[in-house]
Write an enzyme that holds these catalytic residues in place. Structure first.
Site, short mmCIF file in Angstrom:
data_model
loop_
_atom_site.label_atom_id
_atom_site.label_comp_id
_atom_site.label_asym_id
_atom_site.label_seq_id
_atom_site.Cartn_x
_atom_site.Cartn_y
_atom_site.Cartn_z
N SER A 142 -42.02 -33.31 -35.78
CA SER A 142 -41.95 -32.35 -34.92
C SER A 142 -41.91 -32.69 -33.52
O SER A 142 -41.61 -33.98 -33.22
CB SER A 142 -43.76 -32.24 -35.03
OG SER A 142 -44.31 -31.35 -33.82
N TYR A 155 -52.45 -36.42 -35.08
CA TYR A 155 -50.93 -35.56 -35.35
C TYR A 155 -49.91 -36.19 -34.84
O TYR A 155 -49.03 -36.36 -35.64
CB TYR A 155 -51.21 -34.32 -35.25
CG TYR A 155 -50.33 -33.33 -35.57
CD1 TYR A 155 -49.98 -33.09 -36.99
CD2 TYR A 155 -49.40 -32.64 -34.93
CE1 TYR A 155 -49.03 -32.27 -37.56
CE2 TYR A 155 -48.25 -31.70 -35.18
CZ TYR A 155 -48.20 -31.58 -36.73
OH TYR A 155 -46.99 -30.84 -37.11
N1 LIG Z 1 -45.82 -24.69 -38.04
C1 LIG Z 1 -45.36 -25.48 -37.14
O1 LIG Z 1 -45.15 -25.00 -35.89
C2 LIG Z 1 -45.01 -26.82 -37.35
C3 LIG Z 1 -44.15 -27.46 -35.99
C4 LIG Z 1 -43.67 -28.45 -36.35
C5 LIG Z 1 -43.68 -29.66 -37.48
N2 LIG Z 1 -44.46 -28.81 -38.30
C6 LIG Z 1 -44.68 -29.34 -39.99
O2 LIG Z 1 -44.08 -28.64 -40.84
C7 LIG Z 1 -44.74 -28.98 -42.09
C8 LIG Z 1 -44.93 -27.67 -42.61
O3 LIG Z 1 -46.09 -27.15 -42.14
P1 LIG Z 1 -46.37 -25.43 -41.75
O4 LIG Z 1 -46.54 -25.18 -40.52
O5 LIG Z 1 -45.43 -25.02 -42.87
O6 LIG Z 1 -47.95 -25.54 -42.58
P2 LIG Z 1 -48.59 -24.98 -43.90
O7 LIG Z 1 -48.05 -23.52 -43.87
O8 LIG Z 1 -49.97 -25.21 -43.58
O9 LIG Z 1 -48.05 -25.71 -44.99
C9 LIG Z 1 -48.65 -26.99 -45.18
C10 LIG Z 1 -47.70 -27.37 -46.88
O10 LIG Z 1 -48.19 -28.71 -46.81
C11 LIG Z 1 -48.71 -28.70 -48.20
N3 LIG Z 1 -49.52 -29.78 -48.61
C12 LIG Z 1 -50.67 -30.02 -47.47
N4 LIG Z 1 -51.38 -31.12 -48.01
C13 LIG Z 1 -50.86 -31.38 -49.08
C14 LIG Z 1 -51.08 -32.42 -50.29
N5 LIG Z 1 -52.19 -33.35 -50.15
N6 LIG Z 1 -50.27 -32.42 -51.32
C15 LIG Z 1 -49.15 -31.72 -51.42
N7 LIG Z 1 -48.81 -30.67 -50.51
C16 LIG Z 1 -49.81 -30.69 -49.43
C17 LIG Z 1 -49.43 -27.29 -48.44
O11 LIG Z 1 -49.61 -26.99 -49.82
P3 LIG Z 1 -50.94 -27.19 -50.65
O12 LIG Z 1 -51.95 -26.68 -49.68
O13 LIG Z 1 -50.64 -25.84 -51.74
O14 LIG Z 1 -50.68 -28.43 -51.21
C18 LIG Z 1 -48.39 -26.39 -47.72
O15 LIG Z 1 -47.55 -26.09 -48.73
C19 LIG Z 1 -46.11 -29.67 -41.79
O16 LIG Z 1 -45.34 -31.28 -42.14
C20 LIG Z 1 -46.04 -29.84 -40.29
O17 LIG Z 1 -46.58 -30.82 -39.47
C21 LIG Z 1 -45.12 -27.45 -38.31
#
Ligand SMILES: NC(=O)c1ccc[n+]([C@@H]2O[C@H](COP(=O)([O-])OP(=O)(O)OC[C@H]3O[C@@H](n4cnc5c(N)ncnc54)[C@H](OP(=O)(O)O)[C@@H]3O)[C@@H](O)[C@H]2O)c1
Length: 256
Positions: A142, A155
């Site tokens: 990130s 985080y």
């Molecule tokens: N959105 C942003 O602005 C942003 C910015 C920078 C980085 N990121 C990073 O991008 C990644 C995806 O985030 P997102 O924003 O798309 O969030 P999100 O919609 O909440 O997606 C998170 C994903 O991770 C999975 N996950 C969580 N815990 C897990 C576990 N124990 N085992 C397997 N899967 C798990 C969830 O699936 P299940 O719940 O079905 O397991 C879901 O598919 C993360 O690493 C986040 O830190 C996001």
């Protein structure tokens, strides 16, 4: 490694049930890749496999914090696809820290899901990547990894650890011909950021994020960061001396 289209390549995406991971899995399938989609929500994965075709998206439910299950998932990929070319380790959670109720449990959860899961994923999948002619390993960090931000003690630390891990791997796996990238997005509209209670400048849609990420995978970019109108100014902000940086960031916190 030059530019390699994803078409026909076997690609594992974790965190593929919602948000960025789901959008990346769909974009990869649209560009002709064979996608292995993992997360805990089996129903969401099966729906995506049904919508895209089982020959395009293969649902592989997994809790990424379970090392043994991750090793078994790699065996399943070997059995089903006879190998793997790309792993995009993306699963993650975000919890903010309230320093007035400093609680180590938040750190344990965050490091387990965000960082250690990636270590398990790499351990499990490296033998498969080593057998591919065009292997790529990509980790989701990130922009918060560039420098400490308010309430991001857990985080931000997990994302900085991921960035460090993948930067080291970039050097150590180069001689084996495995290309390594780290992804540093700004704000992306997903269930994760929908919970945020502060302004999110230049937040982009998950589909736009997916296009940037898949373009970066095809280009073999060592660092995939976007949107540039956010990530570049933040990189510059991160170069400021401590006192000036802290003074600017203190305005981001609501007074108690
Ligand atoms: N959105 C942003 O602005 C942003 C910015 C920078 C980085 N990121 C990073 O991008 C990644 C995806 O985030 P997102 O924003 O798309 O969030 P999100 O919609 O909440 O997606 C998170 C994903 O991770 C999975 N996950 C969580 N815990 C897990 C576990 N124990 N085992 C397997 N899967 C798990 C969830 O699936 P299940 O719940 O079905 O397991 C879901 O598919 C993360 O690493 C986040 O830190 C996001």
């Amino acid at each position: 490694m030059g530019s390699v289209p994803v078409k026909g390549r076997r690609i594992w995406v974790t965190g593929a049930s919602t948000g960025i991971g789901r959008a990346v899995a769909l974009e990869l399938a649209r560009r002709g890749a064979v996608v292995v989609a993992s997360a805990r929500n089996e129903r969401a994965l099966n729906e995506m496999a049904e919508a895209c075709g089982a020959d395009r998206v293969f649902a592989l439910p997994l809790d990424v914090t379970d090392r043994r299950a991750t090793l078994q998932a790699a065996d399943e990929i070997r059995r089903k696809l006879k190998g793997l070319d790309v792993a995009f380790l993306n699963a993650g959670i975000c919890e903010y820290v309230d320093v007035s109720k400093f609680d180590s449990a938040v750190f344990e959860r965050t490091m387990q899901v965000n960082f250690l899961s990636m270590v398990y994923g790499i351990e499990a999948i490296l033998p498969l990547l080593r057998a591919s002619d065009n292997a790529q390993l990509i980790g989701m960090s990130s922009t918060v990894a560039y420098r400490g931000l308010p309430r991001a003690e857990a985080y931000g630390a997990s994302k900085a650890a991921i960035k460090h891990l993948f930067e080291s791997l970039q050097i150590d796996l180069k001689r084996e011909g495995i290309s390594v990238s780290v992804v540093c997005p700004g704000f992306v509209r997903t269930p994760l950021t929908d919970r945020n209670d502060f302004p999110m400048p230049f937040r982009v849609e998950a589909e736009e994020a997916a296009e940037r990420i898949v373009d970066g995978i095809e280009a073999g970019s060592p660092e995939i960061h976007f949107p540039k109108r956010f990530s570049i100014p933040f990189k510059l902000l991160a170069l400021l001396p401590n006192r000036l940086y802290a003074a600017i960031c203190s305005h981001m916190v609501k007074p108690r």
